[in-house]
Design an enzyme around this catalytic site. Structure first.
Site, PDB file in Angstrom:
ATOM      1  N   ARG A 168       0.980  -1.111  -0.007  1.00 40.19           N
ATOM      2  CA  ARG A 168      -0.152   0.064  -0.076  1.00 40.19           C
ATOM      3  C   ARG A 168       0.829   1.262   0.004  1.00 40.19           C
ATOM      4  NH1 ARG A 168      -2.193  -3.295   4.028  1.00 40.19           N
ATOM      5  NH2 ARG A 168      -4.238  -4.267   3.495  1.00 40.19           N
ATOM      6  N   LYS A 191      -2.530  -2.502   7.854  1.00 40.63           N
ATOM      7  CA  LYS A 191      -3.419  -2.135   8.372  1.00 40.63           C
ATOM      8  C   LYS A 191      -3.527  -2.660  10.006  1.00 40.63           C
ATOM      9  CE  LYS A 191      -6.533  -0.698   4.674  1.00 40.63           C
ATOM     10  NZ  LYS A 191      -7.727  -0.735   4.057  1.00 40.63           N
ATOM     11  N   HIS A 259      -2.748   2.921  -6.083  1.00 39.48           N
ATOM     12  CA  HIS A 259      -3.448   1.808  -5.390  1.00 39.48           C
ATOM     13  C   HIS A 259      -3.673   0.728  -6.582  1.00 39.48           C
ATOM     14  CE1 HIS A 259      -4.818  -0.049  -1.967  1.00 39.48           C
ATOM     15  NE2 HIS A 259      -6.064  -0.471  -2.448  1.00 39.48           N
ATOM     16  N   ARG A 262      -0.912  -1.696  -7.042  1.00 42.08           N
ATOM     17  CA  ARG A 262      -1.069  -2.821  -5.941  1.00 42.08           C
ATOM     18  C   ARG A 262      -2.212  -3.738  -6.379  1.00 42.08           C
ATOM     19  NH1 ARG A 262      -1.428  -4.608  -0.210  1.00 42.08           N
ATOM     20  NH2 ARG A 262      -3.641  -4.888   0.113  1.00 42.08           N
ATOM     21  N   HIS A 285      -4.301  -9.141   3.550  1.00 42.80           N
ATOM     22  CA  HIS A 285      -5.621  -9.084   3.564  1.00 42.80           C
ATOM     23  C   HIS A 285      -6.125  -9.781   4.831  1.00 42.80           C
ATOM     24  CE1 HIS A 285      -6.631  -7.856  -0.754  1.00 42.80           C
ATOM     25  NE2 HIS A 285      -6.219  -7.015  -0.014  1.00 42.80           N
ATOM     26  N   TYR A 294     -10.103 -10.657  -6.800  1.00 41.41           N
ATOM     27  CA  TYR A 294      -9.269 -10.781  -7.976  1.00 41.41           C
ATOM     28  C   TYR A 294      -9.560 -11.956  -8.966  1.00 41.41           C
ATOM     29  CZ  TYR A 294      -6.683  -6.914  -5.511  1.00 41.41           C
ATOM     30  OH  TYR A 294      -6.273  -6.094  -4.824  1.00 41.41           O
TER      31      TYR A 294
END
Length: 315
Positions: A168, A191, A259, A262, A285, A294
């Site tokens: 990110r 995150k 982004h 990514r 994730h 995806y």
């Protein structure tokens, strides 16, 4: 540790104290990112301002406990009428649920109505990935918008980490100087302050080495790896601006954003047969369902290839 953003809240003293405790918990226990804290603060400030107008004065904990479903719906409807996107309204509702859950757990206020509210329907947007040609054009053509070799090398190094390692933008800009020279693996803090180890391609290592060899600023190990022209921490907005200028210069599609690089990392790995669980780990994730988006992108690409190439596709 990030600092919680400073905002004023239209609320009574007991609510103010509850907000301070909630934000401290998010910051210190949940390790919420600065952007997350800022979004939560703005959502809650908007809700309390609405209640002040709706109730005729700053709301207290007793007022929050007495709110009915119509009060919450009225606030969300007003936000939607003002042009707030469904995704933002859904986040706002999530903020309110989290705050009221904190109030209940702390024994300050119990209002079950907010938990029962249904959020707005959201369209499931697919990740906007670039094709390999456009992704390569971003990495190879940075010099088209920059005459200063060290700045061009810096931008190329950042873009290479986004596309070559799936970072990110915030993860790349949070890297300390001591992270380089890069090894075979790079520890990245994502995150929720969750760390993960990401393999480094030779191209990523070479791009960062080239940038540091040209960087005119003397950086200590604790300094940011990527800095601006004045030697200070580079901001995400500047990276977005740089890529937007490059996109316009090269005539690349509007979806060409940091982004998107990514997203391209994940989509191209999947297209080459990478395991979905491995991609989940590489991207950081928390849920596999997030990574599974995806597969829809790849299926769409296969359908497009089939439709264009099969002799009977148009019949």
């Amino acid at each position: 540790m990030v600092d919680a953003p400073a905002l004023s809240f239209a609320a009574a003293a007991d609510v103010q104290a509850a907000i301070a405790a909630w934000r401290a918990r998010l910051q210190n226990e949940r390790r919420a990112a600065a952007n997350t804290l800022s979004n939560y603060a703005r959502d809650l400030a908007a809700f309390l301002a609405y209640l002040q107008d709706h109730l005729g004065g700053p709301p207290s904990l007793a007022d929050l406990a007495a709110l009915r479903p119509a009060d919450f719906r009225g606030f969300l409807a007003k936000r939607a009428a003002a042009g707030l996107k469904p995704a933002s309204n859904a986040r706002t509702l999530s903020t309110l649920r989290g705050f009221f859950r904190h109030l209940a757990r702390s024994g300050l206020c119990d209002n079950p109505h907010v938990a029962a509210l249904r959020g707005p329907k959201l369209s499931r947007n697919l990740p906007k990935a670039l094709n390999a040609v456009d992704a390569d054009a971003v990495l190879e053509s940075v010099d088209a918008i920059e005459d200063r070799p060290w700045v061009a090398a810096r931008d190329r190094a950042i873009f290479t980490l986004l596309y070559g390692a799936g970072l990110r933008i915030g993860e790349a800009l949070d890297l300390p100087r001591k992270a380089a020279p890069l090894g075979d693996m790079l520890r990245v803090v994502g995150k929720g302050r969750k760390a993960r180890d990401v393999p480094m391609l030779p191209a990523c290592r070479a791009a960062v080495d080239a940038y540091l060899a040209l960087c005119p600023h003397r950086l200590s190990p604790a300094d940011p790896l990527f800095v601006g022209v004045r030697g200070r921490r580079l901001k995400a907005g500047m990276v977005q601006l740089r890529l937007r200028n490059l996109r316009n210069t090269l005539g690349l599609p509007e979806k060409t954003t940091p982004h998107a690089l990514r997203h391209s990392f994940a989509t191209h790995l999947l297209g080459e047969g990478a395991d979905l669980r491995a991609i989940q780990e590489l991207l950081g994730h928390a849920s596999l369902s997030t990574t599974q988006r995806y597969t829809a992108v790849d299926a769409k690409r296969l359908i497009e290839v089939y439709s264009a190439a099969h002799p009977r596709a148009g019949k």
